[in-house]
Design an enzyme around this catalytic site. Structure first.
Site, PDB file in Angstrom:
ATOM      1  NE  ARG A  62      35.962  34.907  37.669  1.00  0.00           N
ATOM      2  CZ  ARG A  62      37.039  35.764  38.319  1.00  0.00           C
ATOM      3  NH1 ARG A  62      36.410  36.769  38.895  1.00  0.00           N
ATOM      4  NH2 ARG A  62      38.107  35.761  38.136  1.00  0.00           N
ATOM      5  CG  ASP A  67      36.854  47.305  37.742  1.00  0.00           C
ATOM      6  OD1 ASP A  67      37.761  46.398  37.631  1.00  0.00           O
ATOM      7  OD2 ASP A  67      36.289  47.441  38.806  1.00  0.00           O
ATOM      8  CD  GLU A  92      32.550  43.962  43.919  1.00  0.00           C
ATOM      9  OE1 GLU A  92      33.667  44.088  44.707  1.00  0.00           O
ATOM     10  OE2 GLU A  92      32.590  43.949  42.659  1.00  0.00           O
ATOM     11  NE  ARG A 145      39.609  36.158  46.217  1.00  0.00           N
ATOM     12  CZ  ARG A 145      39.430  36.785  44.975  1.00  0.00           C
ATOM     13  NH1 ARG A 145      38.341  36.835  44.291  1.00  0.00           N
ATOM     14  NH2 ARG A 145      40.511  37.330  44.161  1.00  0.00           N
ATOM     15  CG  HIS A 178      33.712  40.700  44.560  1.00  0.00           C
ATOM     16  ND1 HIS A 178      33.232  40.120  43.168  1.00  0.00           N
ATOM     17  CD2 HIS A 178      34.702  41.220  44.158  1.00  0.00           C
ATOM     18  CE1 HIS A 178      33.981  40.811  42.301  1.00  0.00           C
ATOM     19  NE2 HIS A 178      34.836  41.653  42.700  1.00  0.00           N
TER      20      HIS A 178
HETATM   21  O1  TA6 Z   1      35.277  44.022  41.971  1.00  0.00           O
HETATM   22  C1  TA6 Z   1      35.890  44.585  40.970  1.00  0.00           C
HETATM   23  C2  TA6 Z   1      37.239  43.900  41.007  1.00  0.00           C
HETATM   24  O2  TA6 Z   1      38.225  44.396  41.792  1.00  0.00           O
HETATM   25  C3  TA6 Z   1      37.969  43.961  39.284  1.00  0.00           C
HETATM   26  O3  TA6 Z   1      38.785  44.870  39.383  1.00  0.00           O
HETATM   27  C4  TA6 Z   1      38.210  42.531  39.002  1.00  0.00           C
HETATM   28  O4  TA6 Z   1      39.571  42.158  39.368  1.00  0.00           O
HETATM   29  C5  TA6 Z   1      37.203  41.861  39.924  1.00  0.00           C
HETATM   30  O5  TA6 Z   1      37.253  42.544  41.081  1.00  0.00           O
HETATM   31  C6  TA6 Z   1      37.461  40.224  39.893  1.00  0.00           C
HETATM   32  O6  TA6 Z   1      38.424  40.136  40.761  1.00  0.00           O
HETATM   33  P1  TA6 Z   1      38.967  38.497  41.033  1.00  0.00           P
HETATM   34  O7  TA6 Z   1      40.286  38.674  41.667  1.00  0.00           O
HETATM   35  O8  TA6 Z   1      38.021  37.873  41.677  1.00  0.00           O
HETATM   36  O9  TA6 Z   1      39.091  38.142  39.505  1.00  0.00           O
END
Ligand code: TA6
Length: 281
Positions: A64, A202, A259, A92, A159
């Site tokens: 994270r 989001d 992103e 990932r 991301h």
């Molecule tokens: O980039 C935004 C997103 O798609 C959100 O909807 C949220 O799910 C975030 O990515 C984090 O995703 P993850 O799978 O890393 O928890």
């Protein structure tokens, strides 16, 4: 262990990490997910990336924070309409290998390759490389090459979690046009000006701007995007953060994801390549 004058190895939890340090910048890259954890330019010694203090460093789930690599689909929108497939694809959550490196005292270039580019229904012959250049900027390039005899479609994203003192005083500039709001059934809305983060956010901006900035009280991070068809902006805010085991509860106050993404499906013909790239300054 030293790999070169500017690359050494370390550990973060159970994960092997490449530590890059030259005269202009420092970075850390976990081999798990080729996940960039940190980038600190020497000019101001300020960390550009945000990492959750509750992130999992056991290789059990995506880390994270930092720069998760999303590929060959974004979110749960995959080529197979199969909700059982992992969110953001499967790069990932696998261990990568350092394929090559080069550089001098001002710039270090690393090329990393994944164990596999195939997963369940996604079985096309495709090559993926991550090229990372650490200097006074951080250049991250995710290169996809279709080595098969058929066309391949894919999405993806760099991301990136950017770090800030206080999200309520952050302002994003350079994103124009409409966005699709995931929190409102993907309704199409106009990008706000000024663009501030004041609640859970989001959004997929169908925007191909090449330069955005995130300004905070005393700091500004510059982002150059290329190879994208979208820019995604995400902040989970308080309630969603509380529901995420690896997101420290108050972390949303100090991060925003901006992103560089492909969300509208990129098609590669045989032997064609595509590079999704983000440069952070
Ligand atoms: O980039 C935004 C997103 O798609 C959100 O909807 C949220 O799910 C975030 O990515 C984090 O995703 P993850 O799978 O890393 O928890």
């Amino acid at each position: 262990m030293d790999i070169s004058p500017s690359i050494s190895t370390s550990k973060r939890g159970a994960l092997d990490v490449l530590v890059v340090s030259n005269s202009l910048g420092k970075a850390e890259i976990a081999l798990f997910g080729a996940h960039i954890l940190s980038f600190i330019p020497s000019k101001d010694n300020r960390e550009r990336l945000w990492l959750s203090s509750d992130a999992n460093f056991q290789g059990e789930k995506p880390i994270r924070g930092g720069i998760p690599l999303c590929w060959p689909w974004f979110g749960n929108d995959n080529q197979f309409d199969d909700d059982s497939l992992p969110s953001h694809g499967f790069l990932r959550t696998q261990t990568w290998t350092l394929q090559s490196h080069s550089g001098d005292d001002k710039k270090t270039t690393l090329t990393l390759v994944p164990e596999t580019t195939q997963f369940k229904q996604f079985n096309a012959d495709v090559e993926v490389k991550l090229i990372v250049v650490v200097s006074d900027t951080l250049k991250v390039s995710l290169k996809t090459t279709n080595t098969s005899t058929q066309a391949v479609i894919f999405n993806g994203a760099l991301h990136t979690y950017f770090s800030f003192e206080d999200i309520t005083s952050a302002e994003i500039s350079g994103i124009t046009g409409n966005y699709k709001d995931k929190l409102d059934n993907w309704a199409s809305k106009t990008t706000p000006v000024p663009y501030k983060i004041i609640e859970e956010t989001d959004r997929i901006h169908l925007c191909t701007s090449s330069v955005t900035h995130i300004k905070n009280t005393t700091i500004t991070s510059g982002i150059q995007h290329s190879g994208h068809d979208s820019i995604v902006v995400w902040n989970p805010w308080k309630e969603t953060s509380l529901s995420m085991a690896d997101m420290n509860n108050e972390g949303f106050n100090n991060m925003v994801c901006v992103e560089t993404a492909l969300t509208q499906w990129k098609e590669l013909q045989p032997e064609e390549s595509h590079t999704l790239e983000q440069v952070i300054s």
